[in-house]
Design an enzyme around this catalytic site. Structure first.
Site, mmCIF file in Angstrom:
data_model
loop_
_atom_site.group_PDB
_atom_site.id
_atom_site.type_symbol
_atom_site.label_atom_id
_atom_site.label_comp_id
_atom_site.label_asym_id
_atom_site.label_seq_id
_atom_site.Cartn_x
_atom_site.Cartn_y
_atom_site.Cartn_z
ATOM 1 N N ARG A 56 3.303 -3.743 17.623
ATOM 2 C CA ARG A 56 3.833 -4.361 17.754
ATOM 3 C C ARG A 56 5.212 -3.432 18.511
ATOM 4 N NH1 ARG A 56 7.194 -8.612 13.679
ATOM 5 N NH2 ARG A 56 5.261 -8.479 12.981
ATOM 6 N N HIS A 110 -10.405 -2.450 11.873
ATOM 7 C CA HIS A 110 -9.457 -3.042 10.899
ATOM 8 C C HIS A 110 -9.375 -4.275 11.609
ATOM 9 C CE1 HIS A 110 -4.656 -3.191 9.548
ATOM 10 N NE2 HIS A 110 -5.419 -4.344 9.258
ATOM 11 N N LYS A 143 -3.001 -10.538 12.604
ATOM 12 C CA LYS A 143 -4.181 -10.559 13.245
ATOM 13 C C LYS A 143 -4.414 -11.913 12.812
ATOM 14 C CE LYS A 143 -5.609 -6.840 10.844
ATOM 15 N NZ LYS A 143 -4.059 -6.740 10.707
ATOM 16 N N THR A 144 -3.922 -12.357 11.129
ATOM 17 C CA THR A 144 -3.912 -13.282 10.830
ATOM 18 C C THR A 144 -3.803 -15.224 11.179
ATOM 19 O OG1 THR A 144 -3.653 -12.548 8.283
ATOM 20 C CG2 THR A 144 -4.095 -15.229 8.476
ATOM 21 N N ASN A 145 -2.712 -14.612 12.144
ATOM 22 C CA ASN A 145 -1.692 -15.758 13.283
ATOM 23 C C ASN A 145 -3.446 -15.868 13.751
ATOM 24 O OD1 ASN A 145 0.857 -16.752 11.719
ATOM 25 N ND2 ASN A 145 0.201 -15.112 11.340
ATOM 26 N N ASP A 204 -9.190 -10.054 8.572
ATOM 27 C CA ASP A 204 -8.835 -8.719 8.947
ATOM 28 C C ASP A 204 -10.003 -7.579 9.339
ATOM 29 O OD1 ASP A 204 -6.342 -7.371 7.364
ATOM 30 O OD2 ASP A 204 -8.153 -6.117 6.142
ATOM 31 N N TYR A 248 -1.364 -3.613 -7.141
ATOM 32 C CA TYR A 248 -0.986 -4.879 -5.895
ATOM 33 C C TYR A 248 -2.285 -4.567 -4.488
ATOM 34 C CZ TYR A 248 1.372 -6.839 -2.381
ATOM 35 O OH TYR A 248 1.695 -8.187 -1.558
ATOM 36 N N SER A 280 -1.186 -3.478 10.099
ATOM 37 C CA SER A 280 -0.692 -4.304 9.220
ATOM 38 C C SER A 280 0.586 -5.084 9.382
ATOM 39 C CB SER A 280 -0.845 -3.326 8.189
ATOM 40 O OG SER A 280 -1.508 -2.918 7.427
ATOM 41 N N ALA A 281 -0.021 -6.616 9.080
ATOM 42 C CA ALA A 281 1.777 -6.931 9.289
ATOM 43 C C ALA A 281 1.895 -7.835 10.510
ATOM 44 C CB ALA A 281 2.858 -6.635 8.422
ATOM 45 N N CYS A 282 0.758 -8.114 11.783
ATOM 46 C CA CYS A 282 1.822 -7.607 12.890
ATOM 47 C C CYS A 282 0.346 -8.350 13.406
ATOM 48 C CB CYS A 282 1.076 -6.129 13.803
ATOM 49 S SG CYS A 282 1.930 -4.798 13.727
ATOM 50 N N LYS A 325 -9.664 -2.852 1.765
ATOM 51 C CA LYS A 325 -9.836 -1.475 2.171
ATOM 52 C C LYS A 325 -10.193 0.198 1.652
ATOM 53 C CE LYS A 325 -6.843 -4.130 5.153
ATOM 54 N NZ LYS A 325 -5.540 -4.256 4.591
ATOM 55 N N ASP A 349 0.623 -19.526 21.774
ATOM 56 C CA ASP A 349 0.878 -19.603 22.821
ATOM 57 C C ASP A 349 -0.384 -18.125 23.329
ATOM 58 O OD1 ASP A 349 2.672 -22.114 24.322
ATOM 59 O OD2 ASP A 349 4.488 -21.211 23.302
ATOM 60 N N GLY A 388 -3.706 -4.273 -0.844
ATOM 61 C CA GLY A 388 -5.119 -2.692 -0.857
ATOM 62 C C GLY A 388 -5.000 -1.312 -2.003
ATOM 63 N N ARG A 444 1.033 -0.895 -0.327
ATOM 64 C CA ARG A 444 0.327 -0.102 0.268
ATOM 65 C C ARG A 444 0.977 1.096 -0.129
ATOM 66 N NH1 ARG A 444 -1.561 0.957 4.754
ATOM 67 N NH2 ARG A 444 -1.471 -0.467 5.508
ATOM 68 N N TYR A 456 2.416 -16.327 18.822
ATOM 69 C CA TYR A 456 1.535 -18.076 18.072
ATOM 70 C C TYR A 456 0.396 -18.570 18.874
ATOM 71 C CZ TYR A 456 5.088 -16.532 15.079
ATOM 72 O OH TYR A 456 5.913 -15.291 13.729
ATOM 73 N N ARG A 466 2.264 -12.075 -0.758
ATOM 74 C CA ARG A 466 0.923 -12.437 -0.030
ATOM 75 C C ARG A 466 0.623 -13.999 -1.021
ATOM 76 N NH1 ARG A 466 -1.766 -8.648 3.782
ATOM 77 N NH2 ARG A 466 0.281 -7.568 4.678
HETATM 78 P P1 GTP Z 1 -2.293 -7.500 7.350
HETATM 79 O O1 GTP Z 1 -2.982 -8.973 6.874
HETATM 80 O O2 GTP Z 1 -0.996 -6.792 7.079
HETATM 81 O O3 GTP Z 1 -3.261 -6.748 8.121
HETATM 82 O O4 GTP Z 1 -1.607 -8.068 8.397
HETATM 83 P P2 GTP Z 1 -2.092 -9.188 9.416
HETATM 84 O O5 GTP Z 1 -2.041 -8.668 11.205
HETATM 85 O O6 GTP Z 1 -2.757 -10.328 9.924
HETATM 86 O O7 GTP Z 1 -0.149 -10.450 10.553
HETATM 87 P P3 GTP Z 1 -0.192 -12.064 10.328
HETATM 88 O O8 GTP Z 1 -0.855 -12.399 11.384
HETATM 89 O O9 GTP Z 1 -0.336 -11.716 8.496
HETATM 90 O O10 GTP Z 1 1.515 -11.631 10.789
HETATM 91 C C1 GTP Z 1 2.244 -10.846 10.490
HETATM 92 C C2 GTP Z 1 3.710 -11.466 10.908
HETATM 93 O O11 GTP Z 1 3.610 -11.406 12.359
HETATM 94 C C3 GTP Z 1 4.141 -12.729 10.191
HETATM 95 O O12 GTP Z 1 5.882 -12.763 9.764
HETATM 96 C C4 GTP Z 1 3.429 -14.149 11.021
HETATM 97 O O13 GTP Z 1 4.492 -14.787 11.324
HETATM 98 C C5 GTP Z 1 4.080 -12.535 12.356
HETATM 99 N N1 GTP Z 1 3.597 -12.853 13.625
HETATM 100 C C6 GTP Z 1 2.324 -13.268 13.614
HETATM 101 N N2 GTP Z 1 1.872 -13.502 14.923
HETATM 102 C C7 GTP Z 1 3.231 -13.317 15.800
HETATM 103 C C8 GTP Z 1 3.283 -13.498 17.382
HETATM 104 O O14 GTP Z 1 2.649 -14.031 18.265
HETATM 105 N N3 GTP Z 1 5.032 -13.495 18.248
HETATM 106 C C9 GTP Z 1 5.622 -12.981 16.999
HETATM 107 N N4 GTP Z 1 6.660 -13.104 17.019
HETATM 108 N N5 GTP Z 1 5.384 -12.996 15.667
HETATM 109 C C10 GTP Z 1 4.383 -13.100 15.111
HETATM 110 C C1 SPV Z 2 -2.825 -4.286 5.462
HETATM 111 O O1 SPV Z 2 -1.615 -3.841 4.728
HETATM 112 O O2 SPV Z 2 -3.225 -3.849 6.585
HETATM 113 C C2 SPV Z 2 -3.186 -5.715 4.587
HETATM 114 C C3 SPV Z 2 -3.061 -5.725 2.869
HETATM 115 O O3 SPV Z 2 -3.856 -5.916 5.210
HETATM 116 S S1 SPV Z 2 -3.110 -4.806 2.557
HETATM 117 O O4 SPV Z 2 -4.662 -5.086 1.115
HETATM 118 O O5 SPV Z 2 -2.823 -3.756 1.340
HETATM 119 O O6 SPV Z 2 -4.247 -3.909 2.708
HETATM 120 MN MN MN Z 3 -5.035 -5.791 7.268
#
Ligand code: GTP
Ligand code: SPV
Ligand code: MN
Length: 594
Positions: free
Chosen positions: A410, A238, A264-266, A287, A209, A260-262, A218, A505, A211, A80, A503, A379
């Protein structure tokens, strides 16, 4: 005048507003042909073949990864672009100090010049879609016009796409989001993502690409929807939505906002550790959450999406087995690395690093190379039905009732593993002041702490102070509000190691939060909120964790943290709710006195 419809195709609607708008946009973009997507499996196969023939998709090993394809984006177009994203409201004040603003007429004018003839030689795909369960009163119809077959295929996974949307719209309604998207010449100098909340319109140009281009995600489900939500008294956030079923069969739901990338999916796909036998965690969404107050006075959430656009790096059989199973078939992979025999790879994948790979740009790559093989924001796009842990409630028109809201950034320092707010107002304050280190999900520096209120800094479609006011006002609207928590999975030791294993835990923290909602577990009251005291967290079988280090509250660090929030509050400016500054001052006084 209208562009010729793909030979033999009858336009699948007689809706006059829709037809007139499609004609007007086609007249400007001048595609060679217009194709109306119906969302059928045959169409998906046809468009996939077309994308393969055009080099847009590369087939992966169809034995190992059936229905899976690889796409590499333009290397200048991998995330984005917040600096090129605009909220186009009549006044700058409506967009607020944290958004880029452009006057609507200026934006339409500027982008029209780029769209003019941009689709020559291309097909314009008309992509009708519904965000939300199709029969849900929450659901919204959007139409995305795009010249990217990759975008059309992604929208087919990420949304309920095709006939279902035209049926929901009906023959006369003009109530649909008008999304126009063209990759044009994919030049960052001519890249703009513009939102017109008052017109229910999105114009995106110059990027293909994520979002920036999948307009239902988004752009509609957060930026436009947050504007509607403010006016209509609900929340567009979000947030992941998770279902937790206890060993006795009781189901409870939490919503979590992590930037983002912190994580949520996990978190939404987590598998609990052995000690939690009998617990089942299922995904409702990973998301985005749309939340409204139900007749029972609780907050009810739906996931507007139909697929996962998930971060590949770091995903493996140990961290997220459910995601690994989800992406085994019918998945589009963007900017990951590949093996010569058509398998996929990324940093953090299980097993040995392969000696040789094809990197995300399509170049040969050797083990030990300084460059990453997969892009850090590579992705996967996969349908929700692939998720072995999908909650059956994902498609429930009324949504699921939320017991707890979790905010989490984070942060390598300061913020403890978990903190429960004293009340709603303090919870809103914790969300509003959340800081997080930036990630590869957006272009720009990575690892810099910035304030990301409710993980919505890049996604709030209007003035930030008014957004926080809306959150405070929701307390009066929700007779039975969820409890609010702050978490941090990312705190590090002096030598840079994560203090908490994260994760699966994270179940241990989730369990404490769920128990707190029912008053079933202890806590200690600190100046900043409630934290688990020794013995409150279930740590049976936990290895490699520094629990004391992860949960510690350092009042000295916190005094600095609270003081540094002044700058953020000043940035929000005159619409910042006074209550939030009051919270900050009261906490600072408490921390200093402690
Ligand atoms: P967006 O799709 O961008 O909104 O991201 P998201 O919030 O869904 O994040 P996602 O679950 O994809 O995790 C992003 C990164 O953080 C990945 O590389 C994961 O492996 C890492 N991660 C997720 N959960 C944890 C955790 O509990 N601990 C650590 N150390 N890393 C984590
Ligand atoms: C984010 O950045 O929060 C995502 C990926 O989930 S995107 O769809 O590019 O916004
Ligand atoms: Mn997101």
């Amino acid at each position: 005048m209208r562009a010729p419809v793909e030979s033999g195709q009858k336009r699948p609607t007689s809706n006059p507003s829709l037809l007139a708008w499609v004609d007007e946009m086609a007249k400007m973009c001048k595609p060679d042909r217009v194709y109306w997507c119906d969302g059928s499996p045959e169409e998906k196969q046809r468009l996939t073949e077309e994308a393969v023939a055009g080099g847009v998709l590369i087939p992966l090993d169809q034995k190992k990864l059936p229905g899976c394809y690889f796409h590499h984006s333009n290397p200048n177009d991998v995330a984005r672009v917040e600096h090129l994203t605009f909220i186009c409201t009549p006044t700058k004040e409506e967009a607020g100090p944290t958004n880029n603003w452009m006057a609507p007429q200026e934006a339409y004018h500027k982008l029209a010049a780029i769209y003019d003839g941009a689709m020559k030689g291309r097909t314009l795909y008309v992509v009708p879609y519904v965000m939300g369960p199709a029969r849900s009163p929450f659901a919204k119809v959007g139409i995305e016009l795009t010249d990217s077959v990759y975008v059309a295929l992604n929208m087919g996974i990420m949304t309920r796409m095709g006939k279902v949307a035209l049926d929901r719209l009906g023959p006369t309604s003009a109530e649909f989001n008008k999304g126009l998207h063209s990759v044009a010449d994919c030049n960052p100098e001519r890249r703009f993502i513009c939102h017109f909340p008052q017109d229910n319109t999105i114009w995106s140009v110059g990027s293909g690409y994520g979002g920036n281009a999948l307009l239902g995600k988004k752009c509609l489900a957060l930026r436009i929807a947050s504007y509607l939500a403010k006016n209509e008294g609900w929340l567009a956030e979000h947030m992941l939505i998770l279902e937790a079923e206890s060993p006795t069969g009781e189901k409870r739901y939490v919503a979590g906002a992590f930037p983002s990338a912190c994580g949520k999916t996990n978190f939404a796909m987590m598998i609990p550790p052995k000690a939690f036998q009998g617990w089942k965690i299922r995904t409702v969404g990973d998301d985005i959450a749309w939340m409204r107050v139900g007749e029972d006075g609780r907050l009810w959430a739906v996931n507007p999406e139909y697929g996962y656009f998930g971060v590949a790096p770091g995903t493996n059989r140990k961290t997220n087995p459910n995601a690994m199973d989800t992406i085994k078939k019918d998945t589009l992979y963007t900017n990951v690395a590949r093996t010569k025999d058509g398998d996929v790879w990324w940093e953090g994948m299980d097993g040995e690093v392969p000696a040789e790979l094809i990197d995300w740009k399509g170049q040969p790559w050797k083990k030990g190379s300084a460059e990453k093989a997969a892009h850090p924001n590579s992705r996967f796009t996969a349908p929700v039905q692939n998720n072995p842990a999908l909650s059956p409630s994902y498609d429930d028109p009324k949504g699921v009732p939320i017991d707890a809201i979790i905010f989490g950034g984070r942060r390598s320092t300061t913020v403890p593993l978990v903190l429960q707010s004293f009340d709603w107002k303090h919870g809103v304050y914790l969300g509003a002041t959340m800081g997080s280190e930036t990630t590869a999900a957006a272009t720009g520096a990575v690892g810099v702490v910035r304030r990301d209120p409710m993980a919505m800094l890049p996604f709030c479609g209007y003035d930030m102070g008014s957004y926080l006011r809306h959150w405070l006002d929701m307390e009066k609207r929700i007779p039975k509000p969820p409890k609010v928590f702050l978490v941090n999975w990312f705190r590090k030791s002096q030598d840079g190691k994560f203090l908490w294993p994260g994760y699966g835990d994270n179940m241990r923290v989730l369990k404490w939060m769920l128990d707190r909602c029912q008053g079933a577990v202890g806590a200690q009251e600190t100046a900043l909120g409630f934290t688990p005291k020794a013995g409150d967290l279930d740590v049976r079988g936990l290895e490699h964790a520094d629990i004391a280090g992860a949960t510690r509250i350092d009042l000295g660090e916190w005094a600095g943290e609270l003081e540094s929030q002044t700058e953020w509050f000043q940035k929000i400016g005159k619409t910042l709710p006074r209550e939030l500054e009051q919270q900050r001052q009261d906490l600072l006084a408490k921390v200093k006195a402690a």
